[in-house]
Each structure stands twice: as structure tokens, then as C-alpha cells.
Design an enzyme around this catalytic site. Structure first.
Site, PDB file in Angstrom:
ATOM      1  CG  ASN A  13      -2.134   1.650   1.254  1.00  0.00           C
ATOM      2  OD1 ASN A  13      -1.943   1.526   0.500  1.00  0.00           O
ATOM      3  ND2 ASN A  13      -1.920   1.557   2.233  1.00  0.00           N
ATOM      4  CE  LYS A  15       0.320   3.247   4.844  1.00  0.00           C
ATOM      5  NZ  LYS A  15       0.116   3.172   6.361  1.00  0.00           N
ATOM      6  CG  HIS A  99      -5.619   1.835   5.709  1.00  0.00           C
ATOM      7  ND1 HIS A  99      -5.300   2.311   6.436  1.00  0.00           N
ATOM      8  CD2 HIS A  99      -4.615   1.285   4.944  1.00  0.00           C
ATOM      9  CE1 HIS A  99      -4.117   2.542   6.607  1.00  0.00           C
ATOM     10  NE2 HIS A  99      -3.555   1.079   6.108  1.00  0.00           N
ATOM     11  CD  GLU A 101      -2.853   5.450   6.821  1.00  0.00           C
ATOM     12  OE1 GLU A 101      -2.710   5.169   5.581  1.00  0.00           O
ATOM     13  OE2 GLU A 101      -2.192   4.095   7.526  1.00  0.00           O
ATOM     14  CD  GLU A 171      -3.571  -2.688   7.144  1.00  0.00           C
ATOM     15  OE1 GLU A 171      -2.242  -2.712   6.283  1.00  0.00           O
ATOM     16  OE2 GLU A 171      -3.875  -2.102   7.344  1.00  0.00           O
ATOM     17  N   GLY A 177       3.081   1.955  10.471  1.00  0.00           N
ATOM     18  CA  GLY A 177       3.652   3.133   9.745  1.00  0.00           C
ATOM     19  C   GLY A 177       4.453   3.609  12.371  1.00  0.00           C
ATOM     20  CB  SER A 217       6.083  -2.106  12.051  1.00  0.00           C
ATOM     21  OG  SER A 217       5.096  -0.489  12.356  1.00  0.00           O
ATOM     22  N   GLY A 238       3.184  -1.078   4.365  1.00  0.00           N
ATOM     23  CA  GLY A 238       3.194  -0.054   3.618  1.00  0.00           C
ATOM     24  C   GLY A 238       4.870   0.988   3.481  1.00  0.00           C
TER      25      GLY A 238
HETATM   26  P1  13P Z   1       3.218  -0.030   7.327  1.00  0.00           P
HETATM   27  O1  13P Z   1       3.728  -1.301   6.837  1.00  0.00           O
HETATM   28  O2  13P Z   1       4.312   1.256   7.359  1.00  0.00           O
HETATM   29  O3  13P Z   1       3.407   0.178   8.765  1.00  0.00           O
HETATM   30  O4  13P Z   1       1.580   0.119   7.112  1.00  0.00           O
HETATM   31  C1  13P Z   1       0.808  -1.024   7.727  1.00  0.00           C
HETATM   32  C2  13P Z   1      -0.142  -0.328   7.029  1.00  0.00           C
HETATM   33  O5  13P Z   1      -0.557   0.422   6.770  1.00  0.00           O
HETATM   34  C3  13P Z   1      -0.804  -0.944   4.810  1.00  0.00           C
HETATM   35  O6  13P Z   1      -2.066  -0.749   4.525  1.00  0.00           O
END
Ligand code: 13P
Length: 254
Positions: A13, A15, A99, A101, A171, A177, A217, A238
Site C-alpha cells: 500500500n 499510500k 483502511h 487512515e 491492521e 507506521g 510495520s 506500507g
Molecule cells: P506500515 O507497513 O508502514 O506500518 O503500514 C501498514 C499499512 O497501513 C498498510 O496498509
């Protein structure tokens, strides 16, 4: 049925990262690293503006291109939004729905996620439905209730013949992140509960066929342990999907 019968699915992803030129360059760099992979499906979910370049760059490889969101309406006065058939026409195969976010910054509800899942399926797109608890919810020991609700509402109208096309991504918000990965046991516990919830809504055999990812992560260093768990069928990645290193996760061989 057990884990061996579910094809692993590793998805990136991106983002809000990468211009079309950067997307092309990164995919070209990743392609040779991924070409040997047989055991898993690879997906890169990219910003809308990168889709065309990404589809072109991924041509001839095993990388499928996905989107990061979509609207549930077919067309109309929804300024700034993108519909399922617009994505489909560009060659998109997967779409991330709900997601954390999007839920946090754009007020997406479980009901809206449910409509998006439905419309994605109707248009031949495979939804990657994201669920997960916040740090407060984990600390207050309501993780399982929160995730059960997210699953039950978002999937309430999905027919039994369609549910196998849905990928569920667990997640935990506190792991996104932050560099703070859920332990493999924590992730397994929730993924097993998700499968149990699907079995309750449909049946055991159907639940065994649905793929469940972990995200938060995840990287080349911790993927093997997470993926060794019986109910973790892949990852939604991510930060680590923004580097050619992503190839190492995909090439992890069990
Ligand atoms: P990270 O791998 O950067 O923690 O992000 C995970 C994520 O939100 C994937 O959709």
C-alpha cells in the site's frame, strides 16, 4: 482445508507516495526480484494518479495493480471521487477498502465500507477490507468486539459465492507506521478470530477459503515469522513496499 490451500497474498500500500515517473522506476526495479515467485500473489496498491503508469510498468510480470480506495456510487456529483468502473477500465484488480487512515481522516464508517465492498465485487474488483483496533481499544481489552463489529457490518450483504473473493487485512492501528509490529501470536489470535467470525456468518469451509493478511510495520525481517502462523495468509505492507526490498518479502519461501 488448511493454510496450504490458500495462496499467500502480499500486497503493498503506497499510500500518498510516488509520482507516476517514480512508480514506473520502482516497479521496473522490483520486477526482476519478483519474477521467480510462485508461491504467492503480489499486489501493489498505488495512488489513483499512478495507476496507468503502474499497470504499464507491471505488464508481463506477476504484479497485479490495486487502488487504495473508491466510491460506492457509479457516477454523479461526487467531486474528487473515483468509481469502481473507472478503476476497472484502467486494469485495476484489487481495491483497499476501509483502511484505518480513511476511517480516521475521512470518517469512513463500517456501513460505507460495506457498500464499497459490494460495489467492488459487482464490478469484478477484489476488495481488501481493512479492520483493526486502536491502542486504547487494545488496552481496554475490546479488540475482539471492535473487529467482529467491523467484519459483521462491512460484510453483511456479501453473498457466500462472493466472500472468497474478499481479502481481509488485520491492521492494528497502533502498529501502522510506528515500527511496532504486533507479535506473531497477537496477530494470529486476531486473524483466527476473524476466520471464526466468517465461519459464523457463512460456514466452516467458506471461512477456510478466505485469505486474511496482517499489516502494520511488516518488513523483510519479520515477515517470515508472521507468515508462518496458520491463519495469516499474507501481508499488507506500507513503508517497506516503497523500496525494492519489497521483493525480499515476496520471495520469502516457506
Ligand atoms: P506500515 O507497513 O508502514 O506500518 O503500514 C501498514 C499499512 O497501513 C498498510 O496498509
Amino acid at each position: 482445508m488448511n493454510r496450504r490451500y490458500r495462496k499467500t497474498i502480499i500486497a503493498g500500500n503506497w499510500k500518498m507516495n510516488k509520482t507516476p515517473a517514480e512508480a514506473k522506476a520502482l516497479i521496473e526495479e522490483m520486477k526482476p526480484l519478483l519474477s521467480k515467485t510462485k508461491w504467492c500473489e503480489m499486489v501493489l496498491c498505488v495512488p489513483f494518479t499512478d495507476i496507468q503508469a503502474a499497470v504499464k510498468a507491471a505488464k508481463g510480470s506477476k504484479i497485479a495493480i490495486g487502488a487504495e480506495n473508491m466510491h460506492f456510487e457509479k457516477s454523479g456529483a461526487f467531486t474528487g471521487e473515483i468509481s469502481a468502473d473507472m478503476l476497472k477500465e484502467l486494469g485495476v484488480k484489487y481495491v483497499i477498502i476501509g483502511h484505518s487512515e480513511r476511517r480516521q481522516y475521512f470518517n469512513e464508517t463500517d456501513e460505507a465500507c460495506g457498500k464499497k465492498v459490494q460495489v467492488a465485487l459487482e464490478n469484478g474488483l477484489r476488495p481488501i477490507l481493512c479492520v483493526g483496533e486502536s491502542l486504547t481499544e487494545r488496552e481496554q481489552d475490546v479488540t475482539m468486539e471492535v473487529i467482529r463489529k467491523q467484519i459483521k457490518i462491512a460484510l453483511q450483504n456479501v453473498a457466500v459465492e462472493d466472500i472468497k473473493k474478499v481479502v481481509i487485512a488485520y491492521e492494528p492501528i497502533w502498529a501502522i507506521g510506528t515500527g511496532k509490529t504486533a507479535t506473531a501470536d497477537q496477530a494470529q489470535e486476531v486473524c483466527a478470530m476473524i476466520r471464526h467470525t466468517i465461519a459464523e456468518m457463512y460456514d466452516e469451509a467458506t471461512a477456510e477459503a478466505v485469505r486474511i493478511q496482517y499489516g502494520g510495520s511488516m518488513n523483510a525481517g519479520n515477515a517470515a515469522e508472521l507468515l508462518s502462523k496458520p491463519d495469516i495468509d499474507g501481508g499488507l505492507i506500507g513503508g517497506a513496499a516503497l523500496k525494492p526490498d519489497f521483493g525480499k518479502i515476496v520471495n520469502y519461501n516457506k
